[in-house]
Design a protein around this motif. Structure first.
Motif, PDB file in Angstrom:
ATOM      1  N   ILE A  51     -17.354  -3.235 -15.766  1.00  0.00           N
ATOM      2  CA  ILE A  51     -18.786  -2.944 -15.702  1.00  0.00           C
ATOM      3  C   ILE A  51     -19.315  -3.639 -14.449  1.00  0.00           C
ATOM      4  O   ILE A  51     -19.493  -4.859 -14.425  1.00  0.00           O
ATOM      5  N   LYS A  52     -19.537  -2.865 -13.416  1.00  0.00           N
ATOM      6  CA  LYS A  52     -19.898  -3.398 -12.104  1.00  0.00           C
ATOM      7  C   LYS A  52     -21.137  -4.300 -12.158  1.00  0.00           C
ATOM      8  O   LYS A  52     -21.145  -5.370 -11.553  1.00  0.00           O
ATOM      9  N   ASP A  53     -22.174  -3.882 -12.866  1.00  0.00           N
ATOM     10  CA  ASP A  53     -23.428  -4.636 -12.888  1.00  0.00           C
ATOM     11  C   ASP A  53     -23.311  -5.997 -13.559  1.00  0.00           C
ATOM     12  O   ASP A  53     -24.188  -6.843 -13.397  1.00  0.00           O
ATOM     13  N   THR A  54     -22.250  -6.214 -14.311  1.00  0.00           N
ATOM     14  CA  THR A  54     -22.071  -7.503 -14.991  1.00  0.00           C
ATOM     15  C   THR A  54     -20.860  -8.261 -14.458  1.00  0.00           C
ATOM     16  O   THR A  54     -20.642  -9.409 -14.843  1.00  0.00           O
ATOM     17  N   TYR A  57     -15.460  -7.053 -17.868  1.00  0.00           N
ATOM     18  CA  TYR A  57     -14.750  -5.937 -18.486  1.00  0.00           C
ATOM     19  C   TYR A  57     -15.167  -5.783 -19.939  1.00  0.00           C
ATOM     20  O   TYR A  57     -15.525  -6.758 -20.596  1.00  0.00           O
ATOM     21  N   TYR A 114     -22.482   5.319 -20.216  1.00  0.00           N
ATOM     22  CA  TYR A 114     -23.040   3.977 -20.071  1.00  0.00           C
ATOM     23  C   TYR A 114     -22.538   3.055 -21.172  1.00  0.00           C
ATOM     24  O   TYR A 114     -22.145   3.508 -22.247  1.00  0.00           O
ATOM     25  N   TYR A 115     -22.614   1.761 -20.885  1.00  0.00           N
ATOM     26  CA  TYR A 115     -22.362   0.740 -21.891  1.00  0.00           C
ATOM     27  C   TYR A 115     -23.705   0.174 -22.301  1.00  0.00           C
ATOM     28  O   TYR A 115     -24.487  -0.302 -21.472  1.00  0.00           O
ATOM     29  N   ASP A 117     -25.357  -2.696 -24.220  1.00  0.00           N
ATOM     30  CA  ASP A 117     -25.101  -4.043 -24.737  1.00  0.00           C
ATOM     31  C   ASP A 117     -26.216  -4.421 -25.718  1.00  0.00           C
ATOM     32  O   ASP A 117     -27.018  -5.311 -25.457  1.00  0.00           O
ATOM     33  N   THR A 131     -28.387  -1.794 -20.508  1.00  0.00           N
ATOM     34  CA  THR A 131     -27.560  -0.603 -20.444  1.00  0.00           C
ATOM     35  C   THR A 131     -26.980  -0.507 -19.039  1.00  0.00           C
ATOM     36  O   THR A 131     -27.719  -0.597 -18.060  1.00  0.00           O
ATOM     37  N   TYR A 132     -25.656  -0.317 -18.963  1.00  0.00           N
ATOM     38  CA  TYR A 132     -24.957  -0.390 -17.697  1.00  0.00           C
ATOM     39  C   TYR A 132     -24.110   0.859 -17.458  1.00  0.00           C
ATOM     40  O   TYR A 132     -23.376   1.291 -18.335  1.00  0.00           O
ATOM     41  N   TRP A 133     -24.193   1.387 -16.253  1.00  0.00           N
ATOM     42  CA  TRP A 133     -23.458   2.588 -15.868  1.00  0.00           C
ATOM     43  C   TRP A 133     -21.954   2.326 -15.882  1.00  0.00           C
ATOM     44  O   TRP A 133     -21.484   1.276 -15.437  1.00  0.00           O
ATOM     45  N   ILE A 134     -21.202   3.312 -16.397  1.00  0.00           N
ATOM     46  CA  ILE A 134     -19.736   3.253 -16.382  1.00  0.00           C
ATOM     47  C   ILE A 134     -19.156   4.369 -15.519  1.00  0.00           C
ATOM     48  O   ILE A 134     -18.320   4.121 -14.669  1.00  0.00           O
TER      49      ILE A 134
END
Length: 146
Positions: A51-54, A57, A114-115, A117, A131-134
């Motif tokens: 997850i790039k924004d965080t 993994y 998206y993930y 969380d 919410t993070y793009w996948i």
């Protein structure tokens, strides 16, 4: 990706979900449901997604299906619980080992996977942003698991 599939979804079951939650599922995801109807992903280091924004993994646990033997693996169970918290054209399609959700947005500006969380496992997560793009598509998402 090794997956213990839940069976096969019918086109009728898929259409019911689309109408019920006002989504038009992309063809690659429809084909996945028809072949696997979701399933449990083998637990190993290869099923992780960055997850790039965080800069962290996640490990995908389950991809949900329709009318599965386990309510916790069923799309309707989670959509009935969280539908009012999701963006338009979004559907919950799975979860990870940390109990976050994999969400597919099927059309519009935010189309993609998206993930979500929802349990705030990442320090970056807040009520406003968790919410993070996948990936741009379900197929791209699955390729990351292979």
């Amino acid at each position: 990706m090794t997956i213990q599939k839940f069976g096969s979804a019918t086109l009728q079951e898929i259409t019911k979900i689309e109408k019920q939650y006002k989504v038009k599922l992309p063809n690659d995801y429809v084909e996945f449901l028809k072949e696997f109807n979701g399933g449990v992903i083998e637990k190993n280091d290869e099923n992780k997604i960055f997850i790039k924004d965080t800069s962290a993994y996640i490990h995908v646990d389950v991809l949900y299906g329709m009318q599965t033997d386990s309510r916790t693996s069923d799309i309707e169970t989670w959509m009935n619980k969280f539908d009012d918290e999701l963006l338009e054209h979004a559907i919950i399609i799975g979860d990870d080992l940390m109990q976050g959700f994999i969400v597919l947005i099927s059309e519009g500006e935010f189309e993609g996977v998206y993930y979500w969380d929802d349990s705030y496992q990442f320090d970056e997560s807040t009520d406003e942003e968790n919410t993070y793009w996948i990936a741009d598509s379900f197929s791209s998402f699955v390729k990351q698991l292979i």
